[in-house]
Write a protein that holds these residues in place. Structure first.
Motif, PDB file in Angstrom:
ATOM      1  N   ARG A  45     -14.556  -6.835  21.253  1.00 30.00           N
ATOM      2  CA  ARG A  45     -14.093  -7.263  20.520  1.00 30.00           C
ATOM      3  C   ARG A  45     -12.536  -8.209  19.967  1.00 30.00           C
ATOM      4  NH1 ARG A  45     -17.598  -2.412  16.688  1.00 30.00           N
ATOM      5  NH2 ARG A  45     -19.160  -2.946  17.162  1.00 30.00           N
ATOM      6  N   GLU A  46     -12.401  -9.111  19.285  1.00 29.82           N
ATOM      7  CA  GLU A  46     -11.498  -9.241  19.019  1.00 29.82           C
ATOM      8  C   GLU A  46     -10.120  -8.719  18.198  1.00 29.82           C
ATOM      9  OE1 GLU A  46      -8.865 -13.449  18.811  1.00 29.82           O
ATOM     10  OE2 GLU A  46     -11.182 -13.480  18.467  1.00 29.82           O
ATOM     11  N   ALA A  47      -9.227  -8.371  17.649  1.00 31.86           N
ATOM     12  CA  ALA A  47      -8.889  -7.774  16.770  1.00 31.86           C
ATOM     13  C   ALA A  47      -8.075  -9.430  16.052  1.00 31.86           C
ATOM     14  CB  ALA A  47      -7.631  -7.126  16.976  1.00 31.86           C
ATOM     15  N   VAL A  48      -7.790  -9.752  14.899  1.00 31.12           N
ATOM     16  CA  VAL A  48      -7.612 -10.437  14.199  1.00 31.12           C
ATOM     17  C   VAL A  48      -6.329 -10.025  13.620  1.00 31.12           C
ATOM     18  CG1 VAL A  48      -9.591 -12.077  14.836  1.00 31.12           C
ATOM     19  CG2 VAL A  48      -9.101 -10.686  12.484  1.00 31.12           C
ATOM     20  N   ALA A  49      -6.415  -9.156  12.500  1.00 29.57           N
ATOM     21  CA  ALA A  49      -5.431  -9.004  12.166  1.00 29.57           C
ATOM     22  C   ALA A  49      -5.206  -7.151  11.570  1.00 29.57           C
ATOM     23  CB  ALA A  49      -5.356  -8.978  10.371  1.00 29.57           C
ATOM     24  N   ALA A  50      -3.903  -6.197  11.786  1.00 31.17           N
ATOM     25  CA  ALA A  50      -3.451  -5.273  11.445  1.00 31.17           C
ATOM     26  C   ALA A  50      -2.881  -5.319  11.236  1.00 31.17           C
ATOM     27  CB  ALA A  50      -3.344  -4.979  13.029  1.00 31.17           C
ATOM     28  N   ILE A  51      -2.584  -3.513  10.514  1.00 29.60           N
ATOM     29  CA  ILE A  51      -1.287  -2.524   9.224  1.00 29.60           C
ATOM     30  C   ILE A  51      -1.465  -1.731   9.540  1.00 29.60           C
ATOM     31  CG2 ILE A  51      -2.930  -2.359   7.881  1.00 29.60           C
ATOM     32  CD1 ILE A  51      -0.714  -3.256   5.762  1.00 29.60           C
ATOM     33  N   ASN A  52      -0.160  -1.455   9.737  1.00 26.76           N
ATOM     34  CA  ASN A  52       0.618   0.309   9.960  1.00 26.76           C
ATOM     35  C   ASN A  52       1.397   0.052   8.913  1.00 26.76           C
ATOM     36  OD1 ASN A  52       2.803   1.224  11.357  1.00 26.76           O
ATOM     37  ND2 ASN A  52       1.611   2.032  12.877  1.00 26.76           N
ATOM     38  N   LYS A  53       2.032   1.293   8.778  1.00 28.20           N
ATOM     39  CA  LYS A  53       2.865   2.154   7.665  1.00 28.20           C
ATOM     40  C   LYS A  53       3.967   2.391   8.492  1.00 28.20           C
ATOM     41  CE  LYS A  53       1.721   6.636   7.962  1.00 28.20           C
ATOM     42  NZ  LYS A  53       1.460   7.787   6.675  1.00 28.20           N
ATOM     43  N   TYR A  54       4.163   2.140   9.741  1.00 22.70           N
ATOM     44  CA  TYR A  54       5.735   1.893   9.852  1.00 22.70           C
ATOM     45  C   TYR A  54       6.148   0.157  10.946  1.00 22.70           C
ATOM     46  CZ  TYR A  54       4.486   6.157  10.721  1.00 22.70           C
ATOM     47  OH  TYR A  54       3.991   8.235  10.611  1.00 22.70           O
ATOM     48  N   LYS A  64      -3.090 -16.533  12.671  1.00 23.12           N
ATOM     49  CA  LYS A  64      -1.375 -16.557  12.022  1.00 23.12           C
ATOM     50  C   LYS A  64      -1.724 -17.706  10.944  1.00 23.12           C
ATOM     51  CE  LYS A  64       1.248 -15.011  14.826  1.00 23.12           C
ATOM     52  NZ  LYS A  64       2.007 -14.441  15.894  1.00 23.12           N
ATOM     53  N   GLY A  65      -1.482 -17.083  10.109  1.00 26.54           N
ATOM     54  CA  GLY A  65      -1.159 -18.063   8.449  1.00 26.54           C
ATOM     55  C   GLY A  65      -2.011 -19.397   7.678  1.00 26.54           C
ATOM     56  N   ARG A  66      -3.032 -17.984   8.191  1.00 27.87           N
ATOM     57  CA  ARG A  66      -4.514 -18.274   7.188  1.00 27.87           C
ATOM     58  C   ARG A  66      -5.396 -16.818   6.837  1.00 27.87           C
ATOM     59  NH1 ARG A  66      -8.789 -20.263   9.814  1.00 27.87           N
ATOM     60  NH2 ARG A  66      -7.984 -19.186  11.962  1.00 27.87           N
ATOM     61  N   PHE A  67      -5.139 -15.870   7.542  1.00 26.65           N
ATOM     62  CA  PHE A  67      -5.396 -14.585   7.124  1.00 26.65           C
ATOM     63  C   PHE A  67      -4.531 -13.623   6.770  1.00 26.65           C
ATOM     64  CE2 PHE A  67      -9.871 -14.429  10.127  1.00 26.65           C
ATOM     65  CZ  PHE A  67      -9.971 -15.887   9.068  1.00 26.65           C
ATOM     66  N   THR A  68      -4.718 -12.658   5.552  1.00 27.99           N
ATOM     67  CA  THR A  68      -3.984 -11.786   5.532  1.00 27.99           C
ATOM     68  C   THR A  68      -4.078 -10.029   5.543  1.00 27.99           C
ATOM     69  OG1 THR A  68      -2.577 -13.746   4.646  1.00 27.99           O
ATOM     70  CG2 THR A  68      -1.832 -11.112   3.319  1.00 27.99           C
ATOM     71  N   ILE A  69      -3.795  -9.599   5.922  1.00 31.52           N
ATOM     72  CA  ILE A  69      -4.130  -7.691   6.316  1.00 31.52           C
ATOM     73  C   ILE A  69      -3.502  -7.270   4.874  1.00 31.52           C
ATOM     74  CG2 ILE A  69      -2.772  -7.017   7.667  1.00 31.52           C
ATOM     75  CD1 ILE A  69      -5.258  -4.939   8.471  1.00 31.52           C
ATOM     76  N   SER A  70      -3.830  -6.239   3.948  1.00 32.97           N
ATOM     77  CA  SER A  70      -3.639  -5.313   2.851  1.00 32.97           C
ATOM     78  C   SER A  70      -3.718  -4.250   3.126  1.00 32.97           C
ATOM     79  CB  SER A  70      -3.457  -6.600   2.261  1.00 32.97           C
ATOM     80  OG  SER A  70      -4.346  -6.555   1.160  1.00 32.97           O
ATOM     81  N   GLN A  71      -3.685  -3.551   2.174  1.00 34.03           N
ATOM     82  CA  GLN A  71      -3.476  -1.778   2.027  1.00 34.03           C
ATOM     83  C   GLN A  71      -3.487  -1.759   0.710  1.00 34.03           C
ATOM     84  OE1 GLN A  71      -3.108   0.100   5.361  1.00 34.03           O
ATOM     85  NE2 GLN A  71      -3.630   2.009   4.684  1.00 34.03           N
ATOM     86  N   ASP A  72      -4.324  -0.955  -0.142  1.00 33.91           N
ATOM     87  CA  ASP A  72      -3.927  -0.710  -0.976  1.00 33.91           C
ATOM     88  C   ASP A  72      -4.623   0.611  -0.996  1.00 33.91           C
ATOM     89  OD1 ASP A  72      -4.926   0.788  -3.972  1.00 33.91           O
ATOM     90  OD2 ASP A  72      -5.484  -0.822  -5.216  1.00 33.91           O
ATOM     91  N   ASN A  73      -3.501   1.630  -0.906  1.00 37.72           N
ATOM     92  CA  ASN A  73      -3.721   3.302  -0.547  1.00 37.72           C
ATOM     93  C   ASN A  73      -4.007   4.123  -2.189  1.00 37.72           C
ATOM     94  OD1 ASN A  73      -2.369   3.343   2.673  1.00 37.72           O
ATOM     95  ND2 ASN A  73      -0.522   3.057   1.630  1.00 37.72           N
ATOM     96  N   ALA A  74      -3.787   3.867  -2.785  1.00 38.14           N
ATOM     97  CA  ALA A  74      -4.390   4.374  -4.405  1.00 38.14           C
ATOM     98  C   ALA A  74      -5.966   4.338  -4.491  1.00 38.14           C
ATOM     99  CB  ALA A  74      -3.612   3.710  -5.490  1.00 38.14           C
ATOM    100  N   GLU A  75      -6.258   3.502  -3.745  1.00 36.25           N
ATOM    101  CA  GLU A  75      -8.187   2.744  -3.167  1.00 36.25           C
ATOM    102  C   GLU A  75      -8.349   3.260  -2.336  1.00 36.25           C
ATOM    103  OE1 GLU A  75      -9.878   2.559  -6.664  1.00 36.25           O
ATOM    104  OE2 GLU A  75      -7.876   2.476  -7.717  1.00 36.25           O
TER     105      GLU A  75
END
Length: 124
Positions: A45-54, A64-75
């Motif tokens: 499998r290919e990673a397309v986007a990742a997010i890390n709090k650091y 890149k430029g088309r996809f956006t990863i985001s995180q809602d920690n409250a939810e």
């Protein structure tokens, strides 16, 4: 027990947009590095986007430029906003979670938890 569940994918025409959601249960999404993978034609499998709090977000060159990863920690949710979709984006997309220190786009073996996947289809 940590569980990941992706929202239903969908079908769009090229140039359209979709947003995928992943809910993390059994723990907080903030305790993990999160990523979206797609199966592709390769054996791995290919990673397309990742997010890390650091270190923030990272993207594969193909999205890149088309996809956006985001995180809602409250939810305890992670999202993948996909814009200007192309037929080659057609695939099964997976949400994954790893130790919070994992940075950037890592190989799937680094991720401990996986969702079941959701189909995205882009027609030309």
């Amino acid at each position: 027990q940590v569980r990941l569940e992706e929202s239903q994918g969908g079908s769009v025409q090229a140039g359209g947009s979709l947003r995928l959601s992943c809910i993390v249960s059994g723990d907080s999404a903030d305790n993990y590095a999160m990523a979206w993978f797609r199966q592709g034609t390769a054996q791995e499998r290919e990673a397309v986007a990742a997010i890390n709090k650091y270190t923030g977000a990272a993207y594969a060159d193909s999205v890149k430029g088309r996809f956006t990863i985001s995180q809602d920690n409250a939810e305890s949710m992670v999202y993948l906003q996909m814009d200007n979709l192309k037929p080659e984006d057609t695939d099964i997309y997976y949400c994954a979670a790893a130790d919070p220190e994992l940075t950037g786009l890592a190989a799937p073996g680094w991720y401990q938890y996986w969702g079941r996947g959701t189909q995205v289809t882009v027609s030309s």
